[in-house]
Design an enzyme around this catalytic site. Structure first.
Site, PDB file in Angstrom:
ATOM      1  N   ASP A 141      27.659  28.817  40.447  1.00 43.84           N
ATOM      2  CA  ASP A 141      28.227  29.875  39.609  1.00 43.84           C
ATOM      3  C   ASP A 141      28.466  29.375  38.179  1.00 43.84           C
ATOM      4  O   ASP A 141      29.522  29.595  37.605  1.00 43.84           O
ATOM      5  CB  ASP A 141      29.527  30.422  40.229  1.00 43.84           C
ATOM      6  CG  ASP A 141      29.981  31.727  39.561  1.00 43.84           C
ATOM      7  OD1 ASP A 141      29.150  32.372  38.889  1.00 43.84           O
ATOM      8  OD2 ASP A 141      31.161  32.088  39.718  1.00 43.84           O
ATOM      9  N   HIS A 184      40.107  29.350  43.026  1.00 34.99           N
ATOM     10  CA  HIS A 184      39.280  28.828  44.115  1.00 34.99           C
ATOM     11  C   HIS A 184      38.762  27.454  43.741  1.00 34.99           C
ATOM     12  O   HIS A 184      38.749  27.091  42.567  1.00 34.99           O
ATOM     13  CB  HIS A 184      38.092  29.759  44.371  1.00 34.99           C
ATOM     14  CG  HIS A 184      37.419  30.213  43.098  1.00 34.99           C
ATOM     15  ND1 HIS A 184      37.743  31.395  42.473  1.00 34.99           N
ATOM     16  CD2 HIS A 184      36.482  29.637  42.314  1.00 34.99           C
ATOM     17  CE1 HIS A 184      37.021  31.538  41.378  1.00 34.99           C
ATOM     18  NE2 HIS A 184      36.245  30.482  41.247  1.00 34.99           N
ATOM     19  N   GLN A 251      32.634  29.519  46.898  1.00 28.34           N
ATOM     20  CA  GLN A 251      33.890  29.470  46.138  1.00 28.34           C
ATOM     21  C   GLN A 251      35.000  29.966  47.050  1.00 28.34           C
ATOM     22  O   GLN A 251      35.082  31.167  47.337  1.00 28.34           O
ATOM     23  CB  GLN A 251      33.782  30.360  44.881  1.00 28.34           C
ATOM     24  CG  GLN A 251      32.859  29.771  43.827  1.00 28.34           C
ATOM     25  CD  GLN A 251      32.446  30.799  42.780  1.00 28.34           C
ATOM     26  OE1 GLN A 251      31.908  31.848  43.108  1.00 28.34           O
ATOM     27  NE2 GLN A 251      32.668  30.484  41.513  1.00 28.34           N
ATOM     28  N   ASP A 283      41.152  31.209  34.748  1.00 30.25           N
ATOM     29  CA  ASP A 283      40.054  31.973  35.338  1.00 30.25           C
ATOM     30  C   ASP A 283      40.530  32.888  36.462  1.00 30.25           C
ATOM     31  O   ASP A 283      41.315  32.474  37.324  1.00 30.25           O
ATOM     32  CB  ASP A 283      39.026  30.975  35.901  1.00 30.25           C
ATOM     33  CG  ASP A 283      37.792  31.671  36.439  1.00 30.25           C
ATOM     34  OD1 ASP A 283      37.107  32.333  35.647  1.00 30.25           O
ATOM     35  OD2 ASP A 283      37.515  31.548  37.643  1.00 30.25           O
ATOM     36  N   GLU A 325      42.220  35.442  31.817  1.00 30.66           N
ATOM     37  CA  GLU A 325      40.959  36.149  32.047  1.00 30.66           C
ATOM     38  C   GLU A 325      41.211  37.183  33.138  1.00 30.66           C
ATOM     39  O   GLU A 325      41.056  36.915  34.319  1.00 30.66           O
ATOM     40  CB  GLU A 325      39.827  35.196  32.476  1.00 30.66           C
ATOM     41  CG  GLU A 325      38.468  35.872  32.491  1.00 30.66           C
ATOM     42  CD  GLU A 325      37.823  36.029  33.865  1.00 30.66           C
ATOM     43  OE1 GLU A 325      36.838  36.775  33.975  1.00 30.66           O
ATOM     44  OE2 GLU A 325      38.302  35.424  34.844  1.00 30.66           O
TER      45      GLU A 325
END
Ligand code: GLC
Ligand code: GLC
Length: 631
Positions: A141, A184, A251, A283, A325
């Site tokens: 990712d 994660h 994840q 995140d 975020e």
């Protein structure tokens, strides 16, 4: 086993432990600990008050914070002092962010170091390096599956290099920003391996279920984030059990209901703070707390956790800021923003509505958002961006749209079709991302230049790229450029040849550094050169315009639905009046509309005097930054 008790008693117990065989924390650290303790204790009690070992975890956390504070390098301690003397440093009109992938933009950290002169040429004061930690081979990712927070991915460099780079950037006036990917870890992180093996102390680091009973119940109310990868929020382990996995199957979501997870992640957080990172991009904040019967997004506990991380930071590394975020409903985006939680936040609404306005040639939703949803608490700031490494999702509030007679669902469908290029006459060359067959939802991928029309040769393409940046730089907050956009980089469809990337269309807008475009950036006969010159001009004007500091924005209304208009107040009666036209035709703002200002005004971008009594013309997809004086 010791539970949390009252704050005063617990503070005394914590201090007794810190004073034990370790050297006592320095006086300033102790002072900050005293200051933050009541808040941290309150948060911990709300989160972990019922835990039999709550106090032990809090004591361990403060031990970690005290040790990190003691290890903080002298230059970072000096930075802490500078920042506390000027806590709103990030609100300056000179702030400008850039974001890039280390490997794609520069090969490795040494390459980033060599690019510092370019960052200075551009005027960056903030550099976000995309995730640079080791992750699973193949698809990880884009680095958002982290296997170790304390190591740099060897292809990119070493932790010492990152530490040195942070210092060099700081000396060049640039703050280093990196991600804190704390919702994660990758499935290869040591904790993940131990959790699956059932190593004592790690079983509860993740959310693992023996069968589908609970996963089925949770999924009744959760949203699917990466349906192309797996449906729902769980993936099956080889032994048949199910593990919570919001994003890709590799994840795995951490279990913050376990205080050991919080304490362990606080250790990783402070490690990164002590490397010299000045802003941590938090995140996927919305997903960090789960509860049955809810969407498991943006729950109250998510905020408590962020505030607790913030308190830990204030004790051990007070210069460091959080950037949220949260790509969610605008009301929820706002909930993460405060000096006690995240001082900075992406502004996904302004981003999405800028594209919405360009597609519809109707600026009313954007105007409404600027009037209604731009204000922020003191001591915080937006990060305004035209696009990011992620997809564009249409996160406006249906309630807002309804007021303008716009229905959310079909409007989103239209916007997706438009940017994917399925709508007849569209100027955009984008790709769908994560189209959900059940809901019809999708998001959009593409570089700024491709989405704005340059790829398709639309004559308004260059103007739209500049217009979008002119808005991101003008509304208030830190503008953030996706490096490459300033030289009008187009989509790169080559990702489809890479088996690890082909399934993720976001790679279309994450191309390698466009060397030819950068080489041509001073050549006005090229698209890159023209766009670069205009964006550079905006950056220079912005940095020299105190009106663009801070976040204050005052409404200004014209009678033109295609015009976004607002004022940024300056000293005395000066204002920067921003007018932008998303239509494909010229618009004339008449003198009456402008009659609240003195006649003599200055177009700050064109650097020319204008007479407002003659009205102001805005070309098709054109804009003006006018320094005016209110009467
Ligand atoms: C964030 C990142 C995105 C990633 C996701 C999972 O939203 O921006 O790129 O896929 O988190 O970490
Ligand atoms: C979803 C998430 C957002 C993430 C994105 C990645 O929209 O809400 O956090 O950035 O997916 O594509």
């Amino acid at each position: 086993m010791t539970r949390l008790d009252d704050a005063t008693g617990d503070l005394a117990r914590v201090l007794a432990r810190l004073g034990g065989d370790h050297p006592q924390p320095a006086p300033d650290v102790l002072a900050r600990l005293h200051e933050q303790f009541p808040r941290l204790h309150g948060l911990f009690s709300q989160l972990y008050g019922a835990h039999p070992d709550g106090f032990e975890h809090l004591a361990a956390l403060l031990r970690i914070a005290a040790d990190a504070a003691a290890e903080r390098a002298d230059d970072l301690v000096a930075l802490d002092e500078r920042r506390s003397a000027d806590p709103e440093w990030f609100a300056s009109e000179r702030m400008l962010g850039g974001v890039c992938y280390v490997d794609r933009f520069a090969g490795d950290l040494a390459g980033i170091r060599e690019a510092i002169p370019y960052f200075q040429e551009l005027g960056l004061t903030y550099l976000h390096l995309m995730p640079l930690f080791p992750g699973p081979a193949g698809n990880n990712d884009g680095g958002y599956a982290v296997s170790d927070y304390r190591t740099v991915e060897p292809r990119l460099g070493t932790m010492d290099e990152l530490r040195n780079l942070a210092a060099e950037l700081r000396a060049a006036g640039i703050s280093l920003v990196i991600d804190f990917i704390f919702n994660h870890t990758s499935n290869e992180h040591a904790w993940a391996r131990k959790a699956v093996e059932g190593v004592p102390g790690f079983e509860d680091f993740y959310l693992i279920f023996p069968d589908r009973t609970l996963p089925d119940q949770y999924e009744r109310t959760t949203r699917e984030i990466f349906p192309d990868d797996h449906r729902g929020s769980f993936v099956q382990l080889p032994d048949g059990r199910w593990i919570w996995s919001t994003f890709y199957h590799f994840q795995w979501d951490l279990n913050y209901a376990n205080p050991a997870v919080f304490t362990a992640m606080a250790g990783e957080l402070l490690f990164l703070a002590n490397v010299g990172v000045e802003v941590l991009r938090m995140d996927a904040v919305a997903f960090i707390w789960k509860q049955l019967g809810t969407p498991s997004e943006s729950l109250p506990e998510a905020h408590l956790l962020l505030q607790a991380f913030n308190a830990v930071l204030r004790i051990a590394a007070p210069a460091v800021l959080f950037k949220s975020e949260a790509i969610v409903h605008p009301d929820e985006v706002l909930d993460y923003i405060s000096p006690e939680e995240c001082e900075l936040s992406y502004n996904p609404l302004q981003m999405a509505l800028t594209w919405e306005a360009l597609a519809t040639r109707d600026a009313r939703l954007l105007q409404q958002a600027l009037v209604r949803r731009h204000a922020l608490p003191a001591g915080t700031a937006w990060v305004n961006y035209v696009r990011s490494h992620d997809d564009i999702g249409w996160t406006f509030a249906d309630e807002d749209a309804a007021e303008l007679g716009i229905e959310g669902y079909p409007h989103r469908r239209f916007l997706n079709d438009f940017y994917i290029g399925r709508f007849p006459g569209s100027f955009a060359a984008g790709m769908p991302f994560q189209e959900n067959p059940d809901t019809g939802d999708a998001r959009v991928a593409g570089t700024t230049a491709s989405l704005a029309g340059i790829e398709r040769g639309d004559e308004g393409g260059e103007d739209r790229v500049v217009l979008a940046h002119a808005l991101a730089m003008a509304t208030g907050g830190i503008p953030l450029l996706f490096l490459g956009d300033e030289v009008a980089q187009l989509n790169d469809y080559g990702f489809t040849d890479d088996e690890h990337r082909a399934g993720d269309s976001r790679w279309v807008h994450r191309p390698a550094r466009p060397a030819a475009a950068y080489a041509a950036r001073f050549d006005r006969d090229t698209v890159a050169g023209r766009v670069y010159r205009r964006i550079r001009r905006l950056i220079a004007v912005r940095a020299a315009s105190p009106e663009f500091g801070g976040n204050a924005l005052v409404d200004f209304t014209t009678s033109h639905p295609s015009v976004v208009s607002f004022q940024r107040p300056g000293a005395d009666e000066t204002r920067m009046l921003v007018l932008a036209n998303v239509a494909d035709h010229e618009v004339a703002i008449d003198a009456l509309t402008l009659s609240g200002f003195a006649r003599e005004a200055r177009d700050a971008v064109a650097d020319e005097q204008i007479d407002l009594a003659r009205g102001v013309r805005l070309p098709a997809h054109g804009f003006r930054w006018l320094r005016v004086r209110a009467l």
